[in-house]
Design an enzyme around this catalytic site. Structure first.
Site, short mmCIF file in Angstrom:
data_model
loop_
_atom_site.label_atom_id
_atom_site.label_comp_id
_atom_site.label_asym_id
_atom_site.label_seq_id
_atom_site.Cartn_x
_atom_site.Cartn_y
_atom_site.Cartn_z
N LYS A 76 0.85 -1.18 0.00
CA LYS A 76 0.00 0.00 0.00
C LYS A 76 0.90 1.24 0.00
O LYS A 76 1.87 1.30 0.75
CB LYS A 76 -0.89 -0.04 1.25
CG LYS A 76 -2.25 0.51 1.03
CD LYS A 76 -3.23 0.09 2.10
CE LYS A 76 -4.42 1.02 2.01
NZ LYS A 76 -5.57 0.56 2.76
N GLU B 83 -20.04 -5.19 9.11
CA GLU B 83 -21.00 -4.35 9.82
C GLU B 83 -22.12 -5.19 10.43
O GLU B 83 -22.55 -4.94 11.57
CB GLU B 83 -21.58 -3.30 8.87
CG GLU B 83 -20.62 -2.18 8.48
CD GLU B 83 -19.65 -2.55 7.37
OE1 GLU B 83 -19.75 -3.67 6.82
OE2 GLU B 83 -18.76 -1.73 7.04
N ARG C 72 -25.60 -1.72 5.42
CA ARG C 72 -25.30 -3.16 5.32
C ARG C 72 -25.98 -3.97 6.43
O ARG C 72 -26.16 -5.17 6.28
CB ARG C 72 -23.78 -3.37 5.50
CG ARG C 72 -22.96 -3.16 4.27
CD ARG C 72 -22.97 -4.44 3.44
NE ARG C 72 -22.46 -4.22 2.12
CZ ARG C 72 -21.19 -4.39 1.77
NH1 ARG C 72 -20.32 -4.81 2.65
NH2 ARG C 72 -20.82 -4.15 0.53
C1 LIG Z 1 -19.07 -1.94 3.60
C2 LIG Z 1 -17.86 -1.06 3.73
N1 LIG Z 1 -17.33 -0.85 4.95
C3 LIG Z 1 -16.25 -0.05 5.09
C4 LIG Z 1 -15.69 0.53 4.00
C5 LIG Z 1 -14.52 1.50 4.17
N2 LIG Z 1 -13.34 0.95 3.51
C6 LIG Z 1 -12.94 1.37 2.30
S1 LIG Z 1 -11.58 0.61 1.78
C7 LIG Z 1 -11.47 -0.28 3.18
C8 LIG Z 1 -10.34 -1.23 3.38
C9 LIG Z 1 -10.29 -2.23 2.31
O1 LIG Z 1 -9.15 -3.00 2.46
P1 LIG Z 1 -8.62 -3.83 1.24
O2 LIG Z 1 -9.75 -4.49 0.56
O3 LIG Z 1 -7.53 -4.69 1.72
O4 LIG Z 1 -8.08 -2.74 0.25
P2 LIG Z 1 -6.78 -1.81 0.39
O5 LIG Z 1 -7.28 -0.45 0.71
O6 LIG Z 1 -5.91 -2.38 1.46
O7 LIG Z 1 -6.15 -1.87 -0.94
C10 LIG Z 1 -12.51 0.02 4.06
C11 LIG Z 1 -12.69 -0.55 5.39
C12 LIG Z 1 -16.27 0.30 2.75
N3 LIG Z 1 -15.81 0.86 1.63
N4 LIG Z 1 -17.34 -0.50 2.65
#
Ligand SMILES: Cc1ncc(C[n+]2csc(CCOP(=O)(O)OP(=O)(O)O)c2C)c(N)n1
Length: 642
Positions: free
Chosen positions: A284, A368, A396
């Site tokens: 990242k 969630e 959700r």
């Molecule tokens: C239902 C939901 N909950 C929380 C989020 C907030 N959110 C956006 S990206 C993320 C982390 C995702 O992690 P990953 O899939 O590993 O992607 P990375 O950012 O590490 O590339 C979160 C918690 C979201 N987009 N959707």
């Protein structure tokens, strides 16, 4: 510059591997440059540059379908799919969306913004392809953070049962927004630390390095050596027992920044059949040292100076800060209070709580629904759970609010951050439905504090409420109000009581949450024209302050409500339902968001466009009082489609 010549994947496929590597560097610079100016999801998008190039290179997009999860990592994808020239408009009103949007590009196969949808979407698309007897590849990319959500496993479960022919890329950077949590990410990292993996990685890299990627010969090279890669690939299966047991063929993990490895591996696996997973390791923030060191800070960055990494604007006190402080203050006094988040400890203001009370803090990951049910379970046992979730993500867990919390009358507290318009993240992230989806649930108490201080009181009030759940929602950022004092003794609000803020002559505006502040400003503007309107703060959206509303009806000719929620079933709706139930002939004029998906733009722009800025509220009141209009026309339904 190579990237200026590469408008779309077709151009990309003409490049040789050396050029692809240069292109990756150029795209990375472009992303850093633009995000430093407009803000956005920097770290995730920097991590997927090579992966994006490799995918579009080996796939025949847009005929082959590439489905991204969340869509916050797709900036390189945007740049490479005919949107490079508009990339600088990212997140600006009428500019490119910060997420994926079907209506923006044929390459955005499935809209996203919320996490963990890509596998089920890919499954659906692949099954439709098979039923229609069409022939194209389907690839879904999902992050390790998004694999903490049950939806991903529900999709894997069905996909393998049907033997669906599609490929999953597990983009593993060992991070969600914050450090990833739970047993599944730990299992992924066991794959990586495996000695066997290191041995295999060396073998693969050695083998692939021996492939000759002469000018323009990359395709040939891959085909020629593909059987050897295939052989190697078979050897990689061992650690993926988890996926294997679910019926997926597992390959990896491989280095997601090394095109020499990525290209032949992707190509080989893409051309095989059945449900399959390629585990790709990425970093990242890759390529921007500040983001590499602190990926959480740059997950979603506001504009910053590239040289120092410092934000261009420092903000003041926010509602999130005030919530973080208020819950600490309450938790010091009552050890039954526990805090629950779904992968957003920083975003919801709970980082300090997590440090101070690690035993009483629960980060469920992107789960969630489970978080809400677990909170209900804790409430059954006499704890006082406070669930802090963004308004949009609580969608959700709608059934859990109904079935697990409210139906059982459990005292769970919901702190809904990012209520109302969030701004540039747009329609997937606006919290503009919460008053409606909460209000229809029996037993639910709903507050909308208009200042950080009111939020502190709302939390204290919610924690002493014993009959059922209480939610309070507040917006992104701060109220900007002066005289906020978070040291005063906390006040417990009387349930269902609002507050009169100023008197007027012919009309009253009753506000929900921070829109009350806009109403006050509107009233000041109208004062200058000799129109004096009263303003009241509803404070409670449920139960309503019925006495206040009846007084308003009696005293004023015209009643306005103002809220940054959809007009459908929101606060104004509640007031009108109440008036009608009492046989009152007058109805209130609802200033609210229209029944459409609100596009991205700054909050100021959107309030202005949708009639919720102080000046536009004043316009509406003036139109009714001076010109005798009875209705405020809502903007044409130019609904944003995602
Ligand atoms: C239902 C939901 N909950 C929380 C989020 C907030 N959110 C956006 S990206 C993320 C982390 C995702 O992690 P990953 O899939 O590993 O992607 P990375 O950012 O590490 O590339 C979160 C918690 C979201 N987009 N959707």
């Amino acid at each position: 510059m190579i990237h200026e010549k590469v408008k779309n994947p077709e151009d990309l496929r003409k490049l040789n591997i050396g050029q692809l590597k240069i292109l990756a560097q150029e795209i990375r610079q472009e992303i850093i440059q633009v995000i430093s100016e407009v803000g956005g999801h920097l770290a995730s998008s920097l991590g997927t540059v090579e992966l994006t190039i490799a995918l579009h290179y080996v796939m025949n997009t847009p005929q082959d379908k590439l489905i991204w999860d969340v869509g916050h990592q797709a900036y390189a994808h945007k740049i490479l799919t005919d949107r490079g020239e508009r990339f600088h408009t990212l997140r600006e009103m009428e500019g490119l969306s910060g997420f994926l949007k079907r209506h923006e590009s044929e390459y955005d196969v499935f809209g996203a913004g919320h996490a963990s949808t890509s596998l089920a979407a890919a499954f659906g698309i692949a099954r439709a392809r098979d039923l229609k007897k069409e022939d194209f590849k389907v690839v879904a990319v999902i992050g390790d953070g998004s694999m903490t959500c049950g939806l991903a496993y529900e999709a894997l479960n069905s996909a393998s049962a049907f033997g669906t022919d599609f490929m999953v890329i597990l983009n593993d950077n060992e991070m969600s927004i914050a450090r990833n949590v739970g047993a599944i990410p730990k299992m992924f990292s066991r794959f990586i630390s495996d000695e066997w993996y290191n041995y295999s990685k060396v073998r693969l890299e050695g083998m692939v390095n021996r492939l000759r990627f002469g000018q323009h010969k990359i395709g040939e090279g891959i085909v020629k050596f593909s059987h050897r890669v295939e052989e190697f690939v078979k050897g990689l299966i061992v650690p993926g027992i988890f996926f294997e047991e679910l019926g997926f063929r597992y390959v990896g993990p491989i280095d997601g920044h090394n095109l020499d490895v990525l290209l032949p591996t992707l190509k080989t696996i893409l051309n095989s059949k059945g449900p399959r997973v390629l585990h790709v390791m990425t970093m990242k923030g890759k390529g921007y040292s500040f983001a590499e060191k602190n990926p959480e800070k740059y997950h979603s960055a506001s504009p910053f100076f590239i040289e120092t990494g410092e934000p261009k604007q420092k903000g003041g006190l926010t509602f999130t800060d005030a919530f973080g402080r208020a819950i600490l203050e309450q938790a010091e006094k009552d050890e039954r209070i526990v805090a629950i988040t779904a992968a957003m400890p920083g975003g919801t203001g709970l980082s300090e709580f997590a440090q101070r009370f690690p035993q009483r803090f629960f980060d469920f990951g992107i789960a969630e629904s489970a978080a809400v049910i677990a909170a209900a379970g804790m409430a059954c046992e006499g704890l006082k759970p406070v669930v802090a979730i963004y308004s949009t993500f609580l969608q959700r867990a709608f059934d859990m609010l109904v079935h697990d919390v409210a139906l059982q009358g459990l005292p769970v507290v919901f702190a809904l951050d990012r209520g109302g318009i969030v701004g540039q993240d747009g329609p997937t992230h606006h919290g503009t439905f919460d008053l409606s989806y909460l209000r229809m649930i029996p037993n639910m108490t709903i507050m909308a504090p208009r200042s950080e201080e009111e939020l502190r009181n709302a939390l204290a009030t919610a924690l002493v409420h014993e009959n059922g759940p209480v939610a309070f929602r507040y917006p992104r950022g701060g109220s900007g109000l002066k005289n906020i004092n978070l040291e005063r003794p906390v006040r417990i609000f009387k349930t269902g009581r609002g507050e009169w803020l100023r008197n007027g002559e012919k009309a009253v505006i009753i506000g929900a949450g921070t829109m009350t502040n806009h109403a006050l400003e509107a009233a000041e503007l109208l004062d200058q024209e000799g129109l004096h309107v009263a303003v009241a703060d509803a404070r409670f959206v449920k139960p309503l302050d019925e006495d206040m509303i009846l007084q308003a009806v009696e005293k004023y000719d015209r009643i306005f409500t103002v809220e940054d929620n959809t007009v459908a079933g929101g606060f104004g709706s509640a007031v009108n339902e109440f008036l009608s139930s009492r046989g009152v002939e007058k109805s209130c004029i609802m200033l609210a968001l229209p029944d459409i998906f609100i596009e991205h733009g700054t909050p100021t722009e959107l309030y202005e466009k949708y009639g919720l800025s102080p000046a536009r509220i004043a316009d509406s009141v003036r139109a009714v009082l001076r010109a005798g209009h009875d209705r405020i026309p809502y903007p044409a339904a130019s609904s944003t489609k995602i």
